[in-house]
Design an enzyme around this catalytic site. Sequence first.
Site, short mmCIF file in Angstrom:
data_model
loop_
_atom_site.label_atom_id
_atom_site.label_comp_id
_atom_site.label_asym_id
_atom_site.label_seq_id
_atom_site.Cartn_x
_atom_site.Cartn_y
_atom_site.Cartn_z
N ARG A 1 0.81 -1.08 0.47
CA ARG A 1 0.19 -0.51 -0.13
C ARG A 1 1.17 1.04 0.17
O ARG A 1 0.02 1.97 -0.13
CB ARG A 1 -1.15 -0.18 1.19
CG ARG A 1 -1.55 1.18 1.51
CD ARG A 1 -2.87 0.82 2.30
NE ARG A 1 -2.65 0.76 3.53
CZ ARG A 1 -2.05 1.00 4.40
NH1 ARG A 1 -2.04 2.22 4.92
NH2 ARG A 1 -1.75 0.96 5.99
N ASP B 1 -6.17 17.70 -15.52
CA ASP B 1 -6.16 16.11 -15.05
C ASP B 1 -6.08 16.48 -16.91
O ASP B 1 -6.19 17.55 -18.10
CB ASP B 1 -7.82 15.93 -15.79
CG ASP B 1 -8.31 14.62 -16.14
OD1 ASP B 1 -7.65 14.22 -16.47
OD2 ASP B 1 -9.55 14.27 -15.79
N LYS C 1 -6.44 4.83 -19.65
CA LYS C 1 -7.23 5.52 -21.64
C LYS C 1 -5.85 5.76 -22.00
O LYS C 1 -4.89 4.43 -22.17
CB LYS C 1 -7.32 6.57 -20.97
CG LYS C 1 -8.28 7.38 -20.01
CD LYS C 1 -9.97 6.18 -20.54
CE LYS C 1 -10.88 7.01 -19.95
NZ LYS C 1 -11.01 6.84 -18.00
N TYR D 1 -14.88 16.64 -17.05
CA TYR D 1 -15.54 14.92 -16.89
C TYR D 1 -16.76 14.88 -16.08
O TYR D 1 -16.77 15.29 -14.72
CB TYR D 1 -14.79 14.71 -16.39
CG TYR D 1 -14.92 12.55 -15.92
CD1 TYR D 1 -15.43 12.50 -17.05
CD2 TYR D 1 -14.33 12.29 -15.63
CE1 TYR D 1 -16.34 10.70 -17.20
CE2 TYR D 1 -14.56 10.76 -14.80
CZ TYR D 1 -15.65 10.09 -15.83
OH TYR D 1 -15.68 8.74 -15.45
#
Length: 369
Positions: A32, A157, A182, A85
């Site tokens: 983690r 972004d 993406k 978005y």
Amino acid sequence: MPIYQTSGFVFDDPAVFADGMGRPDGAFVYGRLSNPTVRSLEEAVAGLEGGVGAVATGSGMGAINTVLLGLLRSGDHVIAQTALYGGTATVFKDLEERYGIAVTYVPEADPAAVRAAVRPETKLLYLETIANPMTQVADLPGMSAAAREAGLVTVVDNTFASPVLCRPIELGADVVVHSTTKYLSGHTDVLGGIAVSATDELHRRIWTYAIELGATADPFAAWLTLRGIQTLPLRMERHCSNTRLLATRLAEHPAVAAVHWPGLPSHPSYDVAAKLMPEFGGVFSFDLKGGRPAGETFMKAVKLALLAPSLGGVETLILHPATTSHRGLDAAGLAAAGIGEGTVRVAVGIEHHEDLWADFEQALDGLPQ
């Protein structure tokens, strides 16, 4: 890079063990906190974006939420561009309702609006290089400069552009986020996100919150993304050239009312985009003259293009933003983002361009003109 498929690491020295628990560049301790495969991805994307460090997450929304929750507190104020978005817009709505973090929306290329919106409690400016789905392009140098004057952190972004087309940190951004699902991974087979910081202080703050939130990335997903990055420049060249052909031909088709792609001189962001990027991206939207019924008919008629979510893979994908990616917006929110009931978004793949056009052309046959 190997896949270090392990949850933890063994030590001989307790001091090294303890040190690794407290910093993002320390010894590998626990999955983690850090992992060699994940760190390799973080270093690769930080290098591509010109940042000092990065935190890889389990999804793009994981990166966005980690950054926003890690940098903001109850009562803070955010300035964000209007065209966002849908998932990000929903996050801002939740921050307002849950934590009292107020959000003011401004046009993506209006630095004066940023200056006018600043309050004593304003902490952050949020932008998208190329907005989803109507492809408005943010004036990154102007907007970032206005934010810096007020002491704000600028978060961008950069998913739609990728570092191949734009490097926001070089234009004034402090943090860059991606959905690595993406273009960076590029093969529609992995979920991931990443946040790249321009300073060590921001990198540490975001990493600290990421490990508290538990949003950090899986090593196999990181490995898949590293594999995809190797072909990123080649794929982006093909995405962009295919998009140029489709957008140009659709703009001339009698059944099409409008095409929204910043590479067209008719697009309101064309001048800004031409200054910031060598090409204009692989996503565009268009409106059919027959409205929503025509859009539904078109989406059912395509054969090579696929009706599916996401973007940035080798295949061409289409969707209806009002009922999918931006379904969380009400009518006013859709109108503010420029999304119509009949808007179709196209994420262009790397197929042969004439095959794509033949598919689109046959799907347009018989639609109202």
